[in-house]
Design a protein around this motif. Structure first.
Motif, PDB file in Angstrom:
ATOM      1  N   LYS A 231       1.174  -1.360  -0.605  1.00 11.48           N
ATOM      2  CA  LYS A 231      -0.096  -0.254  -0.012  1.00 11.48           C
ATOM      3  C   LYS A 231       0.791   1.180  -0.412  1.00 11.48           C
ATOM      4  CE  LYS A 231      -4.528   1.482   2.354  1.00 11.48           C
ATOM      5  NZ  LYS A 231      -4.825   1.201   2.966  1.00 11.48           N
TER       6      LYS A 231
ATOM      7  N   CYS B   7       0.123   5.546   0.403  1.00  6.53           N
ATOM      8  CA  CYS B   7       0.000   6.546   1.061  1.00  6.53           C
ATOM      9  C   CYS B   7       0.295   8.091   0.319  1.00  6.53           C
ATOM     10  CB  CYS B   7       0.173   7.008   2.361  1.00  6.53           C
ATOM     11  SG  CYS B   7      -1.128   8.341   3.216  1.00  6.53           S
TER      12      CYS B   7
ATOM     13  N   LEU C  97      -3.487   5.681  10.360  1.00  7.95           N
ATOM     14  CA  LEU C  97      -5.121   5.303  10.496  1.00  7.95           C
ATOM     15  C   LEU C  97      -5.469   4.959   8.618  1.00  7.95           C
ATOM     16  CD1 LEU C  97      -6.647   7.607  12.987  1.00  7.95           C
ATOM     17  CD2 LEU C  97      -6.614   5.736  12.940  1.00  7.95           C
ATOM     18  N   LEU C  98      -5.375   5.608   8.378  1.00 11.53           N
ATOM     19  CA  LEU C  98      -5.694   5.274   6.547  1.00 11.53           C
ATOM     20  C   LEU C  98      -5.149   3.859   5.873  1.00 11.53           C
ATOM     21  CD1 LEU C  98      -5.788   8.516   4.909  1.00 11.53           C
ATOM     22  CD2 LEU C  98      -8.361   6.641   4.948  1.00 11.53           C
TER      23      LEU C  98
ATOM     24  N   ALA D  74      -3.803   1.822   8.051  1.00 12.07           N
ATOM     25  CA  ALA D  74      -4.322   0.843   8.383  1.00 12.07           C
ATOM     26  C   ALA D  74      -5.544  -0.088   8.538  1.00 12.07           C
ATOM     27  CB  ALA D  74      -3.830   1.030  10.417  1.00 12.07           C
ATOM     28  N   THR D  75      -6.177   0.670   7.451  1.00 15.31           N
ATOM     29  CA  THR D  75      -7.891  -0.387   7.043  1.00 15.31           C
ATOM     30  C   THR D  75      -7.752  -0.670   5.339  1.00 15.31           C
ATOM     31  OG1 THR D  75      -8.018   2.240   5.833  1.00 15.31           O
ATOM     32  CG2 THR D  75      -8.395   2.201   8.386  1.00 15.31           C
ATOM     33  N   GLU D  76      -8.983  -1.442   5.441  1.00 20.73           N
ATOM     34  CA  GLU D  76      -8.314  -1.962   4.361  1.00 20.73           C
ATOM     35  C   GLU D  76      -9.076  -0.860   3.196  1.00 20.73           C
ATOM     36  OE1 GLU D  76     -11.054  -5.072   4.148  1.00 20.73           O
ATOM     37  OE2 GLU D  76      -9.944  -6.040   5.694  1.00 20.73           O
ATOM     38  N   THR D  77      -8.865   0.383   3.619  1.00 24.51           N
ATOM     39  CA  THR D  77      -9.759   2.023   2.433  1.00 24.51           C
ATOM     40  C   THR D  77      -8.574   1.580   1.641  1.00 24.51           C
ATOM     41  OG1 THR D  77     -10.970   2.718   4.165  1.00 24.51           O
ATOM     42  CG2 THR D  77     -10.020   4.017   2.410  1.00 24.51           C
ATOM     43  N   LYS D  78      -8.966   1.366  -0.018  1.00 28.06           N
ATOM     44  CA  LYS D  78      -7.348   1.743  -0.815  1.00 28.06           C
ATOM     45  C   LYS D  78      -8.499   2.445  -1.952  1.00 28.06           C
ATOM     46  CE  LYS D  78      -8.714  -2.833  -2.871  1.00 28.06           C
ATOM     47  NZ  LYS D  78      -8.952  -4.267  -3.577  1.00 28.06           N
TER      48      LYS D  78
ATOM     49  N   LEU E 125     -15.600   8.151   7.469  1.00 24.40           N
ATOM     50  CA  LEU E 125     -14.856   6.669   7.935  1.00 24.40           C
ATOM     51  C   LEU E 125     -13.937   6.594   9.136  1.00 24.40           C
ATOM     52  CD1 LEU E 125     -13.577   5.123   6.279  1.00 24.40           C
ATOM     53  CD2 LEU E 125     -11.223   6.006   5.433  1.00 24.40           C
ATOM     54  N   LEU E 126     -13.743   7.961   9.710  1.00 21.94           N
ATOM     55  CA  LEU E 126     -12.743   7.969  10.988  1.00 21.94           C
ATOM     56  C   LEU E 126     -13.240   7.632  12.039  1.00 21.94           C
ATOM     57  CD1 LEU E 126      -9.206   7.936   9.445  1.00 21.94           C
ATOM     58  CD2 LEU E 126     -10.428   6.095   9.503  1.00 21.94           C
TER      59      LEU E 126
ATOM     60  N   TYR F 290     -13.175  11.053  13.363  1.00 20.38           N
ATOM     61  CA  TYR F 290     -11.698  11.456  14.006  1.00 20.38           C
ATOM     62  C   TYR F 290     -12.020  13.309  14.579  1.00 20.38           C
ATOM     63  CZ  TYR F 290      -6.698  12.485  13.953  1.00 20.38           C
ATOM     64  OH  TYR F 290      -5.170  13.048  14.557  1.00 20.38           O
TER      65      TYR F 290
END
Length: 335
Positions: free
Chosen positions: A119, A121, A225-226, A228-232, A312-313, A315
């Protein structure tokens, strides 16, 4: 292992602290030994255990445009945070900006693909977003209009985003963050750190332009955080609050205990100023300070929606007043 490019920049240095404090295995790219002290300075804002955390980082000297050197840094890498960028609004820097921001990102994407990185970022900017045609805040679907008169930094960062999206079409999982103006301490000779320095010296003028701001800690936290998620294959606007430049400069002055800017720069004055700046550059060769596009931006009122990342988070943002107070303290106590 995690790779961080631009580790000696504002976001990169704060990100390295976050990763090191989480006991992550980290490799970081740097270009100049002189800038490594920035990382230790940033670490000192968070802890007294500076050396123990700093020594966890595997530092590699490399250039984004030197593919053989870059290739070495990708050994055993599973995640990449691409923070490296050249920031300038001087039209004369376009070639350098394009090489670093666009071509450099293309190299990072290609190496991520060839080394099966899980991944990526990429830290972009709200500068790559289009302008809203209504009163609604700009969001992730407010697309770039190539016919608009964009500044050179925005053009090259948009080109970099296109390289990341190209990578996702070739099988790379990636997320892009589009932060507003990032506030935080550690680098005082450029970016918003230089703004604190200028206000401290005595700034008389302000503009009434409005834009989105965010604390560097929030940028770093959301990036991790992003990852660590499955968000892609998504991008997210990162803006916590909207302030006028008047409010920003006066708040910085208040926390630095210096005279507050009192004189407003009118749009016509900014238009005259960038023309005089252009003439000065032509006559003396001195670097541009105020481009046509920047003169317009400082008087423009733009708002951005953070609904996508907030949904999503969920936050909790750092209040800008708190961020400015902390950064002002760091500036006043810098060595």
């Amino acid at each position: 292992m995690i790779l961080v490019t631009g580790g000696t920049g504002l976001v990169g240095a704060h990100l390295l602290y976050k990763l090191a404090s989480n006991n992550e295995k980290i490799r970081a790219i740097y270009r100049s030994e002189q800038k490594l002290d920035v990382v230790k300075t940033v670490f000192s804002y968070y802890t007294n255990e500076i050396d123990s955390l700093y020594n966890r980082i595997d530092w590699v000297k490399a250039d984004l445009l030197n593919i053989p050197d870059l290739t070495v840094t990708f050994k055993d890498i599973s995640q990449v945070y691409h923070c490296a960028a050249l920031v300038s609004f001087d039209p004369n820097d376009y070639v350098s900006l394009k090489r670093t921001n666009t071509h450099g990102t293309a190299n990072i994407v290609n190496l991520c693909l060839s080394h099966n990185v899980k991944k990526l970022c990429y830290i972009s900017s709200i500068a790559t977003l289009g302008e809203s045609l209504t009163d609604a805040p700009i969001n992730e679907n407010t697309f770039w209009n190539p016919e608009e008169d964009h500044n050179v930094y925005a053009i090259t960062k948009y080109g970099a985003e296109m390289e990341v999206w190209r990578g996702t079409q070739e099988g790379l999982d990636a997320v892009i963050v589009n932060p507003g103006v990032i506030l935080g301490g550690g680098i005082w000779n450029q970016g918003t750190g230089d703004l604190f320095r200028r206000v401290n010296k005595g700034t008389k003028y302000y503009t009434n332009g409005i834009t989105g701001f965010i604390a560097v800690e929030d940028v770093v936290n959301i990036m991790t955080l992003l990852m660590a998620t499955e968000t892609k294959n998504e991008r997210y606007i990162l803006v916590s609050e909207h302030w006028s430049f008047k409010q920003l400069l006066q708040t910085i002055a208040k926390h630095l205990d210096v005279k507050v800017p009192q004189k407003q720069v009118q749009p016509w004055q900014a238009e005259l100023a960038w023309r005089l700046d252009w003439l000065r550059n032509k006559l003396t060769g001195k670097k541009r300070v105020l481009s046509k596009q920047l003169a317009q931006t400082i008087n423009f009122k733009s708002t951005y929606s953070n609904a996508k990342i907030a949904t999503l988070l969920d936050y909790k943002w750092t209040p800008l007043e708190e961020c400015i107070k902390n950064t002002s303290y760091q500036f006043k106590n810098k060595k």
